[in-house]
Write a protein that holds these residues in place. Sequence first.
Motif, PDB file in Angstrom:
ATOM      1  N   ALA A   1       0.828  -1.204   0.000  1.00  0.00           N
ATOM      2  CA  ALA A   1       0.000   0.000   0.000  1.00  0.00           C
ATOM      3  C   ALA A   1       0.865   1.258   0.000  1.00  0.00           C
ATOM      4  CB  ALA A   1      -0.926   0.004   1.221  1.00  0.00           C
ATOM      5  N   TYR A   2       1.967   1.232   0.746  1.00  0.00           N
ATOM      6  CA  TYR A   2       2.851   2.392   0.780  1.00  0.00           C
ATOM      7  C   TYR A   2       3.559   2.586  -0.563  1.00  0.00           C
ATOM      8  CZ  TYR A   2       2.075   2.056   5.824  1.00  0.00           C
ATOM      9  OH  TYR A   2       1.493   1.989   7.070  1.00  0.00           O
ATOM     10  N   VAL A   3       3.949   1.488  -1.191  1.00  0.00           N
ATOM     11  CA  VAL A   3       4.589   1.577  -2.509  1.00  0.00           C
ATOM     12  C   VAL A   3       3.622   2.198  -3.515  1.00  0.00           C
ATOM     13  CG1 VAL A   3       5.405   0.201  -4.468  1.00  0.00           C
ATOM     14  CG2 VAL A   3       6.250  -0.279  -2.154  1.00  0.00           C
ATOM     15  N   LYS A   4       2.398   1.702  -3.524  1.00  0.00           N
ATOM     16  CA  LYS A   4       1.414   2.221  -4.486  1.00  0.00           C
ATOM     17  C   LYS A   4       1.085   3.689  -4.213  1.00  0.00           C
ATOM     18  CE  LYS A   4      -0.552  -2.199  -5.859  1.00  0.00           C
ATOM     19  NZ  LYS A   4      -1.732  -3.099  -5.894  1.00  0.00           N
ATOM     20  N   LYS A   5       1.091   4.083  -2.955  1.00  0.00           N
ATOM     21  CA  LYS A   5       0.855   5.496  -2.620  1.00  0.00           C
ATOM     22  C   LYS A   5       1.993   6.364  -3.138  1.00  0.00           C
ATOM     23  CE  LYS A   5      -1.274   8.916  -0.519  1.00  0.00           C
ATOM     24  NZ  LYS A   5      -2.617   9.369  -0.942  1.00  0.00           N
TER      25      LYS A   5
END
Length: 353
Positions: free
Chosen positions: A98-102
């Motif tokens: 989720a952090y990567v995609k953000k």
Amino acid sequence: MNRGQPWKLGERSVKYPLLQGGMGIGISLGGLAGAVAREGGVGIISAAQIGFREPDFDSNPLEANLRAMEKEYEKARATAPDGIIGFNIMVAMNHCEAYVKKAVQLGADLIVSGAGLPTELPAWVKETENKTMLAPIVSTEKAAKVILKYWWKKHHVVPELLIIEGPQAGGHLGFSEAQLRELEQEDYRNEIRKILDAVKSYEEVSGCRIMTAVGGGIDTKEKADSVFELGADAIQVATRFVTTEECDADQRYKEAYLKAGKEDIAIVKSPVGMPGRAILNPFMKRVIAGEKISHSCHGCLHGCQPQQIPYCITDALIHAVKGETDEGLLFCGAKAWKATRIETVKEVIESFF
């Protein structure tokens, strides 16, 4: 390498071949990363529990962290509209995907990822049109070969940048405690050479250029020159940036570095079992003596077992960044004791070139 010319990273040019290492919790946020990017380096925001100041951090850490990622990225981008700005996102973090995609959604130029092997990182970004560059961190030839082989075989890509982090780095380290005791500087130079050879072999296989950066204990121009002579394209520097005006940490955190002697820096064990390097402050001495520090759980790292650990790493790092330095964990590089004054980011960068 001709260091008089701008460094080409992917399709972007940067004035200096220098990445500022990610430091969490809260040490390298939008303030420091933006300043580094403005001065011609690559600025890196640490995503580790980045939302610790958000009002709902305890009740909803994921949403708090995602919201803070956006705030800090916008802060850095406002400081350096044309600079290269990225995130450091640890593999060991819960919700890493989720952090990567953000980060990709925000338009980050670069994602640096370590504290484990980021085997699935390319899959998490391939569905987007944004050209976010990927930079896994490795410490050994074995790890480099694993990530290069896996990415090429499964994802048919190679990293735009491979970061080689040595045993004198700060924070969590990609070595066993025995390796850290045994490794001498010349031994690690040989390891760097082996990693660079592995990189060359995958450049030939893929037909793509893989840039390399070396970090860990690089605190002077002479140290920087030594890794450039080995064939590295850039350096990664973190500890030197802590004692700068622009660093996001509390002033008391910076002063703890200035007060530390060589004998105050030691290899310690993280609650999740990884070795790390930190300042031996009263908190760490209590931990070493066997005291168990009461704590809550923030769900930050997978593999952590709250009932069995001596302290919560999130709580300890937040105490530190807020300036409660006797109650917190002060990660640092091996050369942190050499800091004698507060500098500017500009001064630090120019000292290497």
